[in-house]
Motif scaffolding. Structure first.
Motif, PDB file in Angstrom:
ATOM      1  N   THR A 155      23.979  16.205  74.250  1.00  0.00           N
ATOM      2  CA  THR A 155      24.720  15.355  73.771  1.00  0.00           C
ATOM      3  C   THR A 155      25.501  16.006  72.384  1.00  0.00           C
ATOM      4  O   THR A 155      26.650  15.884  72.328  1.00  0.00           O
ATOM      5  N   ASN A 156      24.760  16.552  71.640  1.00  0.00           N
ATOM      6  CA  ASN A 156      25.171  16.976  70.288  1.00  0.00           C
ATOM      7  C   ASN A 156      25.991  18.375  70.584  1.00  0.00           C
ATOM      8  O   ASN A 156      26.954  18.502  69.991  1.00  0.00           O
ATOM      9  N   ASN A 157      25.720  19.008  71.628  1.00  0.00           N
ATOM     10  CA  ASN A 157      26.609  20.189  71.986  1.00  0.00           C
ATOM     11  C   ASN A 157      27.824  20.019  72.808  1.00  0.00           C
ATOM     12  O   ASN A 157      28.960  20.778  72.652  1.00  0.00           O
ATOM     13  N   ILE A 158      28.099  18.853  73.306  1.00  0.00           N
ATOM     14  CA  ILE A 158      29.210  18.625  73.977  1.00  0.00           C
ATOM     15  C   ILE A 158      30.558  18.490  73.000  1.00  0.00           C
ATOM     16  O   ILE A 158      31.529  19.281  73.420  1.00  0.00           O
ATOM     17  N   GLU A 159      30.265  17.945  72.010  1.00  0.00           N
ATOM     18  CA  GLU A 159      31.549  17.704  71.098  1.00  0.00           C
ATOM     19  C   GLU A 159      31.930  19.293  70.596  1.00  0.00           C
ATOM     20  O   GLU A 159      33.282  19.625  70.288  1.00  0.00           O
ATOM     21  N   GLU A 160      30.729  19.887  70.152  1.00  0.00           N
ATOM     22  CA  GLU A 160      31.084  21.354  69.763  1.00  0.00           C
ATOM     23  C   GLU A 160      31.572  22.389  70.605  1.00  0.00           C
ATOM     24  O   GLU A 160      32.792  22.966  70.350  1.00  0.00           O
ATOM     25  N   TRP A 161      31.381  22.192  71.860  1.00  0.00           N
ATOM     26  CA  TRP A 161      31.889  23.032  73.112  1.00  0.00           C
ATOM     27  C   TRP A 161      33.202  22.549  73.480  1.00  0.00           C
ATOM     28  O   TRP A 161      34.006  23.512  73.823  1.00  0.00           O
ATOM     29  N   LYS A 162      33.419  21.432  73.304  1.00  0.00           N
ATOM     30  CA  LYS A 162      34.925  21.031  73.355  1.00  0.00           C
ATOM     31  C   LYS A 162      35.770  21.539  72.624  1.00  0.00           C
ATOM     32  O   LYS A 162      36.870  22.126  72.672  1.00  0.00           O
ATOM     33  N   GLN A 163      35.454  21.361  71.175  1.00  0.00           N
ATOM     34  CA  GLN A 163      36.238  21.738  70.017  1.00  0.00           C
ATOM     35  C   GLN A 163      36.399  23.537  70.277  1.00  0.00           C
ATOM     36  O   GLN A 163      37.580  23.953  70.037  1.00  0.00           O
ATOM     37  N   THR A 164      35.257  24.313  70.675  1.00  0.00           N
ATOM     38  CA  THR A 164      35.194  25.483  70.809  1.00  0.00           C
ATOM     39  C   THR A 164      36.361  25.987  71.935  1.00  0.00           C
ATOM     40  O   THR A 164      37.053  27.032  71.882  1.00  0.00           O
ATOM     41  N   GLY A 165      36.030  25.294  73.088  1.00  0.00           N
ATOM     42  CA  GLY A 165      36.937  25.423  74.243  1.00  0.00           C
ATOM     43  C   GLY A 165      38.434  25.083  73.842  1.00  0.00           C
ATOM     44  O   GLY A 165      39.375  25.963  74.425  1.00  0.00           O
ATOM     45  N   GLN A 166      38.798  24.317  73.042  1.00  0.00           N
ATOM     46  CA  GLN A 166      40.408  23.890  72.762  1.00  0.00           C
ATOM     47  C   GLN A 166      40.604  25.037  71.992  1.00  0.00           C
ATOM     48  O   GLN A 166      41.723  25.352  71.928  1.00  0.00           O
ATOM     49  N   LYS A 167      39.722  25.613  70.993  1.00  0.00           N
ATOM     50  CA  LYS A 167      40.116  26.722  70.113  1.00  0.00           C
ATOM     51  C   LYS A 167      40.625  27.729  71.137  1.00  0.00           C
ATOM     52  O   LYS A 167      41.771  28.446  70.778  1.00  0.00           O
ATOM     53  N   TRP A 168      39.860  28.272  71.965  1.00  0.00           N
ATOM     54  CA  TRP A 168      40.312  29.491  72.751  1.00  0.00           C
ATOM     55  C   TRP A 168      41.536  29.158  73.486  1.00  0.00           C
ATOM     56  O   TRP A 168      42.244  29.929  73.665  1.00  0.00           O
ATOM     57  N   HIS A 169      41.700  27.739  73.833  1.00  0.00           N
ATOM     58  CA  HIS A 169      42.866  27.378  74.581  1.00  0.00           C
ATOM     59  C   HIS A 169      44.274  27.672  73.762  1.00  0.00           C
ATOM     60  O   HIS A 169      45.123  28.029  74.216  1.00  0.00           O
ATOM     61  N   ARG A 170      43.979  27.280  72.309  1.00  0.00           N
ATOM     62  CA  ARG A 170      45.186  27.353  71.397  1.00  0.00           C
ATOM     63  C   ARG A 170      45.515  29.026  71.383  1.00  0.00           C
ATOM     64  O   ARG A 170      46.608  29.194  71.186  1.00  0.00           O
ATOM     65  N   ARG A 171      44.461  29.805  71.400  1.00  0.00           N
ATOM     66  CA  ARG A 171      44.555  31.237  71.170  1.00  0.00           C
ATOM     67  C   ARG A 171      44.974  31.785  72.476  1.00  0.00           C
ATOM     68  O   ARG A 171      45.157  33.217  72.643  1.00  0.00           O
ATOM     69  N   GLU A 172      44.915  31.159  73.485  1.00  0.00           N
ATOM     70  CA  GLU A 172      45.369  31.715  74.920  1.00  0.00           C
ATOM     71  C   GLU A 172      44.467  32.876  75.504  1.00  0.00           C
ATOM     72  O   GLU A 172      44.849  33.559  76.381  1.00  0.00           O
TER      73      GLU A 172
END
Length: 408
Positions: free
Chosen positions: A340-357
């Motif tokens: 549960t604690n990791n879910i939010e962190e992984w979401k944010q990290t995935g979004q960061k890579w999405h922004r950087r394409e």
């Protein structure tokens, strides 16, 4: 470019073993090579001594003569485009485009959709300048950027175009860079025999680099164990790497290879007792842990979650090695809380890579989010939704083995 072509290939091969922890570093290294330019100034003498450079200079001189002969005609007919299209002006335009790519790469969050077109612009001008060496280097650099991005067919297209140019020039450094790129691209695309064939060519292209053969052997061993599941061939190549360091008398490097073999036995073939034996051998050779601890830690943690965890007390370990968060002695509740604690962190990290394409990194964090996040806490519909998104991205990337893993 970043260091020698050989050092780039070794760096990239090593990173493919630990992709999730290393994509940020891999990207920064590729973009750093943009920032410092495609051909460092201090390599001028080295390049001048490469075979093929004499013929390359002759080609440039011939192109300049043709232009000078045509220049009066351009001026007479008022063809300003032709008049401006000199080898020197094209070279200046290519260098300007590479410099702009370097400036973009220095940004805090560089976008490959901005960096790649600058390199493609440079490629166009190198072609107009008839500079085949710089054309090949630009092609290979674009291939590496597409590889980082996760667009493997595009990466393959550029690397395949670079290789024959390098071979025609007789430039081993250039050929080695393109060959190394192709070995990595083929591996990602699941064309493992081609990846192996390309890897085996590298030592002959860099004969002065004495530590390259064991790196190649370990990389091929990884393909046979991790991707093809061929135990004996995997062990044959890992043992070739081990024997190389035995002949050199380097016990620290021997210990590193023994740790790698331990991981093969535990992670890919489930032979925990064998893994334990090899870790013990490694520790006997290198009791002070002068070797790279990354591989040892991985092998140690794999034993920690196995049925032979009772043997851990017999293994000497570095003082700062951490207990695995997924150890079998953790409760299901603790695992659920961690997920549960990791879910939010992984979401944010995935979004960061999405922004950087960086598709390759984004999709890996999506798969972690699905399996180790939502799947671990029983939210299976969300997990399935995330996996479907990841699968669609894998299909776009063209990496068949990764696509198959997502389907599993």
């Amino acid at each position: 470019m970043m260091g020698s072509a050989k050092s780039q290939w070794v760096f990239w091969c090593f990173l493919t073993k630990f992709t999730r922890n290393s994509l940020t570093l891999l990207l920064s290294m590729v973009l750093l090579s943009d920032a410092v330019g495609a051909t460092p100034r201090n390599r001028g003498l080295q390049i001048a001594q490469q075979p093929g450079t004499t013929s390359q200079n002759a080609t440039r001189a011939a192109a300049k003569r043709v232009y000078q002969e045509a220049l009066p005609i351009y001026r007479a007919v008022g063809d300003r485009a032709g008049e401006a299209n000199s080898p020197d002006s094209n070279r200046a335009a290519a260098e300007k485009a590479e410099a702009e790519a370097g400036q973009l790469s220095k940004q805090n969050a560089p976008l490959l959709s901005q960096v790649i077109p600058k390199w493609e612009e440079a490629l166009k001008y190198w072609r107009l300048a008839k500079d085949r060496k710089r054309e090949a280097k630009a092609l290979d650099h674009i291939a590496k950027l597409y590889l980082v991005r996760g667009e493997y067919p595009k990466a393959l297209e550029y690397a395949q175009e670079a290789l024959p140019i390098c071979q025609a020039l007789g430039d081993r450094d250039c050929e080695g860079a393109a060959t190394g790129s192709l070995s990595l691209i083929y591996k990602q695309m699941g064309e493992y025999q081609k990846a192996i064939d390309m890897s085996l060519k590298l030592p002959s292209l860099f004969p002065e680099t004495l530590d390259l053969p064991p790196t190649v052997f370990s990389t091929i061993g990884q393909i046979y164990s991790q991707n093809l599941g061929e135990k004996q061939k995997a062990l044959d190549y890992y043992n070739k790497a081990l024997n190389f360091w035995k002949k050199k008398g380097d016990v620290v490097k021997q210990a590193e290879k023994l740790d790698e073999i331990a991981i093969v036995y535990s992670n890919y073939f489930g032979e925990i007792n064998k893994s334990f034996d090899y870790i013990t051998q490694a520790n006997n050779l290198d009791p002070e842990f002068k070797r790279d601890r990354t591989i040892f830690n991985l092998s140690y943690l794999s034993l920690q979650t196995s049925s032979c965890s009772d043997k851990l007390a017999l293994i000497k370990k570095p003082p700062k090695i951490e207990q695995s968060k997924n150890s079998s002695n953790q409760s299901a509740s603790a695992n659920s809380n961690a997920a549960t604690n990791n879910i939010e962190e992984w979401k944010q990290t995935g979004q960061k890579w999405h922004r950087r394409e960086i598709i390759r990194a984004e999709v890996e964090f999506l798969e972690m989010l699905g399996g180790l996040g939502y799947g671990r806490i029983g939210e299976y519909e969300k997990a399935l939704e995330v996996y479907k998104q990841a699968l669609k991205m894998r299909q776009m990337m063209g990496g068949k083995p990764d696509e198959a893993n997502t389907l599993k």
